[in-house]
Scaffold this motif. Structure first.
Motif, PDB file in Angstrom:
ATOM      1  N   ASP A   1       0.818  -1.208   0.000  1.00 51.51           N
ATOM      2  CA  ASP A   1       0.000   0.000   0.000  1.00 51.51           C
ATOM      3  C   ASP A   1       0.855   1.263   0.000  1.00 51.51           C
ATOM      4  OD1 ASP A   1      -2.185  -1.653   0.054  1.00 51.51           O
ATOM      5  OD2 ASP A   1      -2.637  -1.350   2.181  1.00 51.51           O
ATOM      6  N   ALA A   2       2.056   1.179   0.558  1.00 47.45           N
ATOM      7  CA  ALA A   2       2.950   2.340   0.623  1.00 47.45           C
ATOM      8  C   ALA A   2       3.725   2.553  -0.668  1.00 47.45           C
ATOM      9  CB  ALA A   2       3.929   2.182   1.782  1.00 47.45           C
TER      10      ALA A   2
ATOM     11  N   LEU B   1       9.970   1.445   6.822  1.00 45.08           N
ATOM     12  CA  LEU B   1       8.623   1.086   7.271  1.00 45.08           C
ATOM     13  C   LEU B   1       8.610  -0.335   7.831  1.00 45.08           C
ATOM     14  CD1 LEU B   1       5.585   1.410   7.570  1.00 45.08           C
ATOM     15  CD2 LEU B   1       5.347   0.868   5.124  1.00 45.08           C
TER      16      LEU B   1
ATOM     17  N   ASP C   1      12.772   4.033   2.097  1.00 44.43           N
ATOM     18  CA  ASP C   1      11.606   4.334   2.927  1.00 44.43           C
ATOM     19  C   ASP C   1      10.783   3.076   3.190  1.00 44.43           C
ATOM     20  OD1 ASP C   1      12.226   7.039   3.121  1.00 44.43           O
ATOM     21  OD2 ASP C   1      11.097   7.548   1.292  1.00 44.43           O
ATOM     22  N   LEU C   2      10.677   2.219   2.184  1.00 49.51           N
ATOM     23  CA  LEU C   2       9.961   0.954   2.379  1.00 49.51           C
ATOM     24  C   LEU C   2      10.688   0.088   3.400  1.00 49.51           C
ATOM     25  CD1 LEU C   2       8.963   0.075  -1.304  1.00 49.51           C
ATOM     26  CD2 LEU C   2       7.520   1.078   0.491  1.00 49.51           C
TER      27      LEU C   2
ATOM     28  N   VAL D   1       8.168   7.061  -4.107  1.00 52.70           N
ATOM     29  CA  VAL D   1       8.564   6.476  -2.822  1.00 52.70           C
ATOM     30  C   VAL D   1       9.927   5.808  -2.964  1.00 52.70           C
ATOM     31  CG1 VAL D   1       7.998   4.724  -1.097  1.00 52.70           C
ATOM     32  CG2 VAL D   1       6.193   6.169  -2.047  1.00 52.70           C
TER      33      VAL D   1
END
Length: 258
Positions: A29-30, A43, A39-40, A35
């Motif tokens: 979903d992110a 998370l 960053d993933l 992006v």
């Protein structure tokens, strides 16, 4: 050594499977245009910390890896298909992204992977993801007591060949339990009726992965990321599955989270 788990141990593995599923859904979903892969990874790292789980990847250093992995997530983009080391890259419209995540919860490990398209999809990418998804389902269907290990492999391979794909046998599924990788190795092709007889209590990761126009790969300069030899794109799907007397139990099932 192949270990069989008791019904109570398989129940104890459920939280790890559910958590891995939750993380992958959050990452999917992110993932969006702009992006960053780092960053993933952050998370996933935050979710691990909040859950009190333990990464299977940070200190992972098998013989084929150049150094300890150092991240908690594999992010493979486009012509990368396995072991993608997160780096400073902002996702672009149309990228084909594979996310592979494993961690330990209360001492039990689960491992799962998904492939998604970021932004505007290409028809070929959606078709490749569909083949990998169907191959995974076909393999899981064969994960039943009394069948043989290569019944799983043959179901995966048959699905790929029917779609005109070739199959790399260097990397495949594996046993899962207290550690991320154990026996038996589960290849993505094989002759039905061969191999280990499947018994209740065996827990394995089944993970078909395919490239659009080759089965040849090479290791990126980062020492980890595996890319297609011809630049074609790849897709990777994986579930951790327990073989029970009632049939296959998908511990990393994302039902209810999608």
């Amino acid at each position: 050594m192949i270990e069989l788990r008791t019904p109570a141990q398989i129940e104890a593995m459920r939280p790890a499977g559910r958590f891995v599923a939750e993380v992958l859904v959050a990452l999917r979903d992110a993932a969006d245009v702009g992006v960053n892969l780092l960053d993933l990874d952050r998370l996933a790292h935050e979710m691990i910390k909040e859950r009190g789980a333990e990464s299977c990847y940070i200190d992972y250093h098998p013989s084929f890896g150049a150094s300890p992995f150092g991240k908690v997530l594999c992010t493979s983009v486009n012509d990368a298909v396995l072991h993608g080391l997160p780096h400073d890259y902002a996702l672009r419209d149309g990228d084909l992204l594979s996310l592979d995540f494993a961690c330990s919860v209360d001492g039990w490990v689960s491992d799962s992977a998904i492939s998604v398209v970021v932004g505007t999809p290409r028809a070929g990418d959606l078709e490749l993801i569909d083949v990998a998804t169907r191959a995974l389902a076909a393999g899981i269907e064969q994960a039943r007591p009394g069948n043989r290990l290569y019944d799983i492999s043959a179901a995966i391979g048959d699905t790929a060949r029917a779609a005109g794909l070739t199959i790399n046998l260097q990397f495949g599924g594996h046993g899962v339990g207290r550690t991320m990788h154990g026996d038996p190795h589960v290849p993505n092709d094989g002759r039905p009726g061969r191999g280990l007889k499947l018994k209740p209590g065996l827990v394995i990761a089944i993970e078909p992965w395919f490239l659009q126009s080759t089965d040849q790969i090479f290791t990126d300069a980062d020492g980890w990321t595996l890319r297609s030899a011809d630049g074609s794109r790849g897709a990777h799907m994986e579930h951790t599955v327990a073989i029970t007397s009632d049939g296959p139990l998908v511990l990393t099932d994302r039902s209810g989270l999608e």
